[in-house]
Design a protein around this motif. Structure first.
Motif, PDB file in Angstrom:
ATOM      1  N   GLY A  49       5.234 -10.452   4.417  1.00 35.29           N
ATOM      2  CA  GLY A  49       4.534  -9.887   3.266  1.00 35.29           C
ATOM      3  C   GLY A  49       3.035  -9.883   3.462  1.00 35.29           C
ATOM      4  N   THR A  89       3.852  -1.704  -2.148  1.00 34.75           N
ATOM      5  CA  THR A  89       3.911  -3.142  -2.416  1.00 34.75           C
ATOM      6  C   THR A  89       5.344  -3.594  -2.665  1.00 34.75           C
ATOM      7  OG1 THR A  89       1.681  -3.054  -3.379  1.00 34.75           O
ATOM      8  CG2 THR A  89       3.026  -4.987  -3.899  1.00 34.75           C
ATOM      9  N   SER A 147      12.259  -5.374   0.963  1.00 36.13           N
ATOM     10  CA  SER A 147      12.497  -5.994   2.276  1.00 36.13           C
ATOM     11  C   SER A 147      13.371  -7.234   2.158  1.00 36.13           C
ATOM     12  CB  SER A 147      11.164  -6.356   2.930  1.00 36.13           C
ATOM     13  OG  SER A 147      10.506  -7.380   2.203  1.00 36.13           O
ATOM     14  N   THR A 165       9.374  -2.915   6.109  1.00 37.11           N
ATOM     15  CA  THR A 165       9.405  -1.778   5.187  1.00 37.11           C
ATOM     16  C   THR A 165      10.330  -0.679   5.707  1.00 37.11           C
ATOM     17  OG1 THR A 165       7.492  -0.626   6.163  1.00 37.11           O
ATOM     18  CG2 THR A 165       7.041  -2.263   4.444  1.00 37.11           C
ATOM     19  N   TYR A 188       1.691  -7.407  -6.838  1.00 41.05           N
ATOM     20  CA  TYR A 188       2.186  -8.554  -6.078  1.00 41.05           C
ATOM     21  C   TYR A 188       2.959  -9.502  -6.986  1.00 41.05           C
ATOM     22  CZ  TYR A 188       1.974 -12.696  -3.021  1.00 41.05           C
ATOM     23  OH  TYR A 188       2.289 -13.785  -2.243  1.00 41.05           O
ATOM     24  N   LEU A 225       7.387  -3.629   0.596  1.00 35.45           N
ATOM     25  CA  LEU A 225       7.029  -4.729   1.484  1.00 35.45           C
ATOM     26  C   LEU A 225       7.513  -6.079   0.959  1.00 35.45           C
ATOM     27  CD1 LEU A 225       5.497  -5.970   3.873  1.00 35.45           C
ATOM     28  CD2 LEU A 225       3.415  -5.898   2.472  1.00 35.45           C
ATOM     29  N   LEU A 226       7.366  -6.308  -0.333  1.00 35.11           N
ATOM     30  CA  LEU A 226       7.580  -7.646  -0.875  1.00 35.11           C
ATOM     31  C   LEU A 226       8.929  -7.859  -1.545  1.00 35.11           C
ATOM     32  CD1 LEU A 226       4.047  -8.210  -2.441  1.00 35.11           C
ATOM     33  CD2 LEU A 226       4.893  -9.080  -0.269  1.00 35.11           C
ATOM     34  N   LYS A 233       6.931 -10.493  -6.695  1.00 36.23           N
ATOM     35  CA  LYS A 233       7.363 -11.866  -6.448  1.00 36.23           C
ATOM     36  C   LYS A 233       8.244 -12.391  -7.581  1.00 36.23           C
ATOM     37  CE  LYS A 233       5.512 -12.563  -2.418  1.00 36.23           C
ATOM     38  NZ  LYS A 233       6.370 -12.772  -1.234  1.00 36.23           N
ATOM     39  N   GLY A 263      -0.516  -6.791  -0.860  1.00 30.05           N
ATOM     40  CA  GLY A 263      -0.153  -5.601  -1.617  1.00 30.05           C
ATOM     41  C   GLY A 263      -1.356  -4.890  -2.225  1.00 30.05           C
ATOM     42  N   GLY A 322       7.985 -12.242   9.240  1.00 26.91           N
ATOM     43  CA  GLY A 322       6.585 -12.607   9.031  1.00 26.91           C
ATOM     44  C   GLY A 322       6.193 -13.806   9.869  1.00 26.91           C
TER      45      GLY A 322
END
Length: 283
Positions: free
Chosen positions: A88, A107, A114, A61, A152, A110-111, A156, A91, A12
């Protein structure tokens, strides 16, 4: 320099927190492998740096992309010393009674996934490296509701637990794993999530900065550099006794209800005090 001749991977890294962190690592002497899907943004990161930054296109991803990133960094430098799993976006924005399976899975991939595979594919190249450290980006959204969309926040929170369990798994290799939990940081995550047109992006970021500085005890907007400083600390020798935990960097956003820190807001007992005072005055 804290990271002279160390190999560091940052995902990122094309903007925001990732860019600030990659630039700061490079300034501290690291060989930085800056990864993102935004190749133009990566080029800007490298151009802004005054250190060694190698740009790598990587879609986190796609697990094969993550593995290729880690393999390349290790092949070109002999190993990996630090990893910042940061890539990230906001989402899926839907509430739990409206979200579709595809949005939920996208979502989580990705978050959360990953981060898991960022760790998975980095570790073989980190074993035996003195001071090896991994930092994962979580969020204040992991603390509770009200800071982000549902998916999201769940992802997290998962990153926080993954950080702790991974620290336990990797203790036998002497690899530390920690997380950072940003508050309202002035990056493009908000404007991207809300599909703000490019011509309004600067105005929107200004509005977000004004809102955030009024929402927390530290009366200024959070900046990507604030998170970058925490990440470098967690990866440094100074944090060699810090493992399996997280640092909240939020200007005090999560310390408690507003009346606990803002003298302009009456506390929970102020109405009772006023009632008592009025009764005593009338009596």
């Amino acid at each position: 320099m804290r990271f002279h001749n160390k190999t560091v991977v940052v995902t990122g890294a094309a903007s925001g927190i990732g860019r600030a962190t990659a630039i700061l690592f490079a300034a501290e002497g690291a060989k930085v492998y800056a990864a993102d899907i935004d190749e133009a943004g990566l080029a800007a990161t490298a151009a802004e740096s005054n250190g060694e930054v190698h740009t790598v296109r990587c879609d986190v991803t796609v697990c094969e992309d993550i593995k290729a990133l880690m393999d390349r960094a290790a092949a070109e430098t002999g190993g990996i010393d630090a990893v910042f799993n940061n890539a990230g976006a906001g989402g899926d924005m839907a509430k739990i009674d409206e979200i579709e399976p595809e949005g939920w899975d996208r979502t989580m991939h990705l978050l959360l996934r990953s981060v898991a595979f960022g760790i998975r594919y980095a570790v073989p190249h980190m074993i035996g490296r003195a001071g090896a450290a991994i930092v994962n980006t979580s969020s204040v959204a992991a603390v509770g509701p009200g800071y982000s969309p549902n998916a999201y926040a769940v992802a997290k929170a998962g990153v926080l637990h993954l950080t702790k369990t991974s620290a336990a798994d990797l203790a036998r290799h002497q690899i530390r794993v920690n997380a950072v939990q940003p508050g309202f940081i002035n990056t493009n995550i908000f404007t991207t999530s809300l599909d703000v047109p490019p011509e309004l992006e600067a105005q929107a970021k200004g509005a977000i900065a004004m809102m955030s500085q009024a929402a927390q005890p530290v009366a200024r907007g959070g900046q990507p550099r604030d998170i970058a400083e925490a990440v470098l600390y967690l990866c440094s020798e100074a944090a060699s006794f810090v493992n399996g935990t997280s640092i909240i960097v939020d200007g005090g956003l999560t310390i408690g209800p507003r009346h606990s820190w803002d003298p302009e807001v009456p506390d929970l007992f102020e109405a009772l005090r006023q009632m008592k005072a009025a009764a005593e005055a009338a009596g």
